[in-house]
Enzyme design. Structure first.
Site, PDB file in Angstrom:
ATOM      1  CG  HIS A 122      -1.909   0.989   1.379  1.00  0.00           C
ATOM      2  ND1 HIS A 122      -1.656   2.292   1.709  1.00  0.00           N
ATOM      3  CD2 HIS A 122      -3.253   0.900   1.226  1.00  0.00           C
ATOM      4  CE1 HIS A 122      -2.793   2.974   1.748  1.00  0.00           C
ATOM      5  NE2 HIS A 122      -3.785   2.146   1.457  1.00  0.00           N
ATOM      6  CG  ASP A 199       0.448  -2.112   6.205  1.00  0.00           C
ATOM      7  OD1 ASP A 199      -0.532  -2.247   6.958  1.00  0.00           O
ATOM      8  OD2 ASP A 199       0.408  -1.496   5.126  1.00  0.00           O
ATOM      9  CD  GLN A 202      -7.052  -4.301   4.488  1.00  0.00           C
ATOM     10  OE1 GLN A 202      -8.001  -4.928   4.963  1.00  0.00           O
ATOM     11  NE2 GLN A 202      -7.187  -3.089   3.986  1.00  0.00           N
ATOM     12  CE  LYS A 225      -7.375   0.186   6.276  1.00  0.00           C
ATOM     13  NZ  LYS A 225      -8.123   0.566   5.081  1.00  0.00           N
ATOM     14  CB  CYS A 365      -3.660   3.264  -1.597  1.00  0.00           C
ATOM     15  SG  CYS A 365      -4.799   4.615  -1.289  1.00  0.00           S
TER      16      CYS A 365
HETATM   17  N1  PLP Z   1      -1.908  -0.573   4.618  1.00  0.00           N
HETATM   18  C1  PLP Z   1      -2.852  -1.330   4.084  1.00  0.00           C
HETATM   19  C2  PLP Z   1      -2.542  -2.729   3.685  1.00  0.00           C
HETATM   20  C3  PLP Z   1      -4.127  -0.816   3.877  1.00  0.00           C
HETATM   21  O1  PLP Z   1      -5.088  -1.574   3.337  1.00  0.00           O
HETATM   22  C4  PLP Z   1      -4.391   0.516   4.272  1.00  0.00           C
HETATM   23  C5  PLP Z   1      -5.711   1.110   4.031  1.00  0.00           C
HETATM   24  O2  PLP Z   1      -6.426   0.723   3.141  1.00  0.00           O
HETATM   25  C6  PLP Z   1      -3.361   1.256   4.847  1.00  0.00           C
HETATM   26  C7  PLP Z   1      -2.124   0.681   5.004  1.00  0.00           C
HETATM   27  C8  PLP Z   1      -3.570   2.662   5.279  1.00  0.00           C
HETATM   28  O3  PLP Z   1      -4.504   2.726   6.302  1.00  0.00           O
HETATM   29  P1  PLP Z   1      -4.996   4.138   6.846  1.00  0.00           P
HETATM   30  O4  PLP Z   1      -5.545   4.875   5.651  1.00  0.00           O
HETATM   31  O5  PLP Z   1      -6.026   3.810   7.851  1.00  0.00           O
HETATM   32  O6  PLP Z   1      -3.797   4.811   7.391  1.00  0.00           O
END
Ligand code: PLP
Length: 412
Positions: A122, A199, A202, A225, A365
């Site tokens: 991401h 990270d 998910q 989430k 993203c």
């Molecule tokens: N990392 C992953 C794998 C994601 O799916 C997301 C959000 O979709 C993020 C990071 C970023 O999350 P946030 O926008 O809540 O900071």
């Protein structure tokens, strides 16, 4: 015992209609819906003990502090962090990763060092490392992704080497759905003296995650989430790694003593929580964790695996759509991304919305990975505890209708 009907009845939003149809919410990887228990917990903050935390001797302030720190304890237990102090409250995954980038990384990474990510990151776990590389003179490298959507680990011995200072990797891809071998990557990173950041945006909401078992140095996830409100997130750090880390933001609460010309820092976690923290949403996050604990994270994972398996099989009947990511549902989280040569994903998304079905369309993203496989965008259906196989049936049926509508020009 997993009871879908009971669970669904806890989510007020699931009763609403969208464009005259019952809402089918399949955009959980973007953000999750909130059960009544979480909404009530948030209201209770404002109705019963709203007051600034860590600052007052009066009853409300002490109660707010107790609830805030209780939420921290719940998060720590949920991810098996050894002590609550290793849980830092931030806004979201993005802020958690930026915190590490602008503290630990710039203090520990230098010219010629290497930062290793993957091709499926991401943007939140890519762009901060691009900046760190630019600031420090380090090189940014990426573990490639195979045609089947898995990490290509064949070159790992070269990619993780004595120059590697950090491995920053997504646990479950929000695009391909792939569950990455983060425990193995942690072992390999540590074997060369590097640190690992996971990270978990998910993964933590959808499956049991144990930071001791994974032996990760940093782990990040977002409250929104995992059924909590937006604006609260978590960075877990190993104490030995952050003990001496410089602060990220400076101001109130993160200091021990302040003079006119200098200051000394508070202990963790306060050192990294400058200013008034988002205690109300932290309390709601604690309630979301209570809710999930009552179901059991193993149950959550097996429900999502069942839905994903069902979905992967059902998608086979849609010849005009190609599923992205691993074919085996046991290797993926609860989401299915797809694309079509016939219909643009935005058109599909709009068509589905007309029938009350919410999916995500776009690059999610994850632009570099889309670019690598030659797609500008894709569609994505992502699941949570309240989704059912009946909803998948409706999705498939509506996707079939979309083909007729777009290729034959008739309405359905
Ligand atoms: N990392 C992953 C794998 C994601 O799916 C997301 C959000 O979709 C993020 C990071 C970023 O999350 P946030 O926008 O809540 O900071």
């Amino acid at each position: 015992m997993f009871n879908s009907e009971q669970i669904r009845s806890d989510f007020p939003i699931l009763t609403r209609k969208v464009n005259g149809h019952q809402l089918v919410y399949l955009d959980n990887a973007a953000t999750s819906q909130k059960p009544r228990q979480v909404i009530d917990a948030l209201s209770s903050v404002y109705e019963q003990f709203n007051s600034n935390v860590h600052r007052g001797v009066h009853t409300l302030s002490m109660e707010a502090t107790e609830h805030y720190e209780d939420a921290r304890r719940k998060v720590a237990e949920f991810i098996n962090a050894p002590e609550p102090e290793t849980v830092i409250f931030v806004r979201n995954t993005t802020e958690a990763i930026n915190l590490v980038a602008h503290t630990w990384a710039i203090q520990n990474i230098g010219p010629g060092d290497e930062i290793l990510t993957t091709e499926m990151e991401h943007h939140s776990n890519l762009v901060p490392w691009q900046k760190v590389a630019e600031m420090t003179g380090a090189k940014l490298r990426h573990i490639p992704v195979t045609d089947t959507g898995l990490l290509d680990t064949s070159q790992l011995d070269q990619l993780i080497n004595e120059k590697t200072r950090l491995v920053a990797v997504v646990h479950v891809s929000n695009f391909l759905g792939t569950i990455n071998p983060v425990k193995d990557l942690a072992d390999r990173a540590h074997a060369v003296g590097a640190r690992i950041l996971i990270d978990s945006a998910q993964s933590v909401p959808h499956m049991p995650v144990d930071v001791i078992d994974l032996d990760c140095d940093f782990l990040a996830f977002s409250g929104h989430k995992i059924m909590a409100p937006p604006g609260i997130g978590v960075l877990y750090c190993k104490r030995s790694v952050i003990q001496d880390m410089e602060p990220f933001l400076r101001g109130g609460e993160m200091v021990r003593e302040v003079w006119f010309d200098h200051a000394t820092w508070n202990d963790i976690p306060n050192r990294f929580e400058a200013g008034t923290p988002n205690f109300a949403d932290a309390v709601a996050l604690g309630a979301a964790i209570d809710y999930l604990n009552a179901i059991g994270m193993e149950q959550v994972r097996s429900h999502e695996m069942e839905i994903t398996k069902y979905g992967l099989e059902a998608f086979q009947s849609l010849e005009y759509l190609k599923i992205l990511g691993p074919a085996d549902h046991t290797l993926r989280g609860g989401l299915i991304a797809f694309h079509s040569t016939e219909i643009h994903p935005h058109d599909l998304g709009t068509f589905l919305d007309q029938k009350g079905i919410a999916i995500r369309t776009g690059h999610h993203c994850v632009m570099p990975m889309h670019r690598k496989i030659g797609l500008p965008a894709s569609g994505r259906a992502s699941f949570y505890i309240y989704n059912t196989t009946e909803e998948i049936d409706l999705l498939i049926e509506t996707l079939k209708a979309a083909l007729t509508y777009f290729t034959k020009g008739s309405s359905s």
